[in-house]
Design a protein around this motif. Structure first.
Motif, PDB file in Angstrom:
ATOM      1  N   PRO A 209       1.073  -1.530   0.030  1.00 51.41           N
ATOM      2  CA  PRO A 209      -0.232   0.191   0.070  1.00 51.41           C
ATOM      3  C   PRO A 209       0.807   1.371   0.089  1.00 51.41           C
ATOM      4  O   PRO A 209      -0.196   2.523  -0.195  1.00 51.41           O
ATOM      5  CB  PRO A 209      -0.692  -0.297   1.277  1.00 51.41           C
ATOM      6  N   ILE A 210       2.286   1.568   0.647  1.00 51.66           N
ATOM      7  CA  ILE A 210       3.231   2.414   0.598  1.00 51.66           C
ATOM      8  C   ILE A 210       3.444   2.752  -0.841  1.00 51.66           C
ATOM      9  O   ILE A 210       2.774   3.888  -1.130  1.00 51.66           O
ATOM     10  CB  ILE A 210       4.385   2.065   1.232  1.00 51.66           C
ATOM     11  N   ALA A 211       3.688   1.721  -1.839  1.00 52.36           N
ATOM     12  CA  ALA A 211       4.391   1.986  -2.923  1.00 52.36           C
ATOM     13  C   ALA A 211       3.100   2.124  -4.578  1.00 52.36           C
ATOM     14  O   ALA A 211       3.028   3.174  -4.612  1.00 52.36           O
ATOM     15  CB  ALA A 211       4.592   0.695  -3.383  1.00 52.36           C
ATOM     16  N   GLY A 212       1.498   1.813  -3.763  1.00 51.86           N
ATOM     17  CA  GLY A 212       0.757   2.132  -4.159  1.00 51.86           C
ATOM     18  C   GLY A 212       0.461   0.665  -5.514  1.00 51.86           C
ATOM     19  O   GLY A 212       1.411   0.212  -6.256  1.00 51.86           O
ATOM     20  N   LEU A 223       3.902   9.693   2.862  1.00 54.65           N
ATOM     21  CA  LEU A 223       4.821   9.960   3.548  1.00 54.65           C
ATOM     22  C   LEU A 223       5.301   8.054   3.944  1.00 54.65           C
ATOM     23  O   LEU A 223       6.618   8.274   5.418  1.00 54.65           O
ATOM     24  CB  LEU A 223       3.557  10.335   5.169  1.00 54.65           C
ATOM     25  N   GLY A 224       5.574   7.417   3.560  1.00 58.73           N
ATOM     26  CA  GLY A 224       6.322   6.811   3.492  1.00 58.73           C
ATOM     27  C   GLY A 224       6.276   5.379   4.805  1.00 58.73           C
ATOM     28  O   GLY A 224       6.519   4.639   4.753  1.00 58.73           O
ATOM     29  N   ARG A 225       4.792   5.012   4.957  1.00 56.41           N
ATOM     30  CA  ARG A 225       4.721   4.690   6.267  1.00 56.41           C
ATOM     31  C   ARG A 225       2.714   4.342   6.522  1.00 56.41           C
ATOM     32  O   ARG A 225       1.956   5.273   5.714  1.00 56.41           O
ATOM     33  CB  ARG A 225       4.968   5.307   7.829  1.00 56.41           C
ATOM     34  N   ASP A 255      -4.038   9.560   6.058  1.00 52.34           N
ATOM     35  CA  ASP A 255      -3.850   8.616   5.149  1.00 52.34           C
ATOM     36  C   ASP A 255      -2.058   8.777   4.291  1.00 52.34           C
ATOM     37  O   ASP A 255      -1.729   7.828   3.656  1.00 52.34           O
ATOM     38  CB  ASP A 255      -4.861   8.726   4.283  1.00 52.34           C
ATOM     39  N   GLY A 256      -1.856  10.044   5.081  1.00 50.95           N
ATOM     40  CA  GLY A 256      -0.207  10.161   4.702  1.00 50.95           C
ATOM     41  C   GLY A 256      -0.174  10.475   3.819  1.00 50.95           C
ATOM     42  O   GLY A 256       0.952  10.666   2.534  1.00 50.95           O
ATOM     43  N   GLY A 257      -1.284  11.319   2.775  1.00 57.85           N
ATOM     44  CA  GLY A 257      -1.186  12.131   1.772  1.00 57.85           C
ATOM     45  C   GLY A 257      -2.069  11.029   0.670  1.00 57.85           C
ATOM     46  O   GLY A 257      -1.856  11.562  -0.481  1.00 57.85           O
TER      47      GLY A 257
END
Length: 260
Positions: A209-212, A223-225, A255-257
């Motif tokens: 999910p961080i990478a998308g 935000l990478g986490r 949601d960290g952007g």
């Protein structure tokens, strides 16, 4: 001591919200489906449970009868009702073409109908306790999702149910504002809770999910986490507090952007 009700308290975000509200000095009534309060075994909650600052009531948010029993329980307590946090929710992952009507109804029953039923009964009790609150100190917060505003291939039913939860909360907020009751929503992104991590089968798949995944219209997390439950509990605690007394009808995406 003012009382705040938290539904879905057995989940990762719900338990974190309970712990955070207890830190702020509130008394918390935790509710969930389980007949026994397993969350009381958590180190951060066990002491409060033993002291009576945290109490538990099994509630099925999809049942009008069960929610009515919650309202009657609160009425019998006779405690000043400061707020409500709608955390109860379930996830369903499948494209809409592969989603059965039974699954559609189940996810909407918990995520949308539950918000309507619980908020309606709690709001009526708040109005009964005090028809108006000039200080706007009472607050209701619904946990929706960033899937409510950003469509994703695998989250059609889930996103629709969370969009309904967001909109019904806004409608409640518009009606209740004249009575000094604030209603806001918080939309988390991917958060490290059992709902997210159980399908990982013991692996750490947070990099995905961080990478998308552009094929699923997922933007990744700048935000990478992925979030910890505490990252969601903090803004909820703020929105339920008197510090947010001039904030209502708002949606805060946490949601960290990942969505904007």
């Amino acid at each position: 001591m003012s009382l705040i009700v938290v539904t879905g308290a057995g989940g990762g975000i719900g338990a974190a919200v309970c712990a955070r509200l207890l830190e702020d000095g509130y008394s918390v009534l935790a509710t969930d489906l389980a007949p026994e309060p397993a969350l009381a075994k958590a180190p951060s909650l066990a002491t409060a449970y033993a002291e009576g600052r945290l109490s538990y009531l099994p509630v099925d948010v999809t049942s009008e009868q069960s929610v009515a029993a919650l309202e009657e329980y609160l009425r019998q307590l006779g405690r000043p009702l400061q707020g409500l946090v709608n955390c109860a929710g379930i996830v369903h992952t499948a494209p809409l073409l592969e989603t059965s009507y039974a699954d559609w109804k189940r996810v909407n029953a918990v995520n949308a109908d539950g918000v309507f039923l619980v908020t309606r009964e709690v709001a009526w009790l708040m109005l009964e306790q005090a028809d108006t609150d000039p200080t706007n100190s009472r607050g209701i917060v619904t946990v929706s999702s960033n899937a409510a505003t950003t469509p994703r291939t695998e989250f059609g039913a889930y996103g629709a149910s969370k969009a309904a939860a967001l909109q019904v909360s806004r409608s409640f907020g518009l009606q209740l504002a004249a009575h000094g009751i604030r209603v806001n929503t918080v939309c988390p992104g991917t958060t490290r809770t059992p709902m997210v991590t159980d399908p990982w089968d013991g692996q750490d798949l947070s990099a995905q999910p961080i990478a998308g995944n552009p094929a699923s219209y997922r933007l990744g997390i700048p935000l990478g986490r992925i979030a910890d439950p505490q990252d969601i509990a903090e803004p909820i605690a703020f929105l339920t507090s008197p510090a947010a007394r001039h904030i209502t009808l708002q949606n805060l995406t946490v949601d960290g952007g990942a969505t904007f």
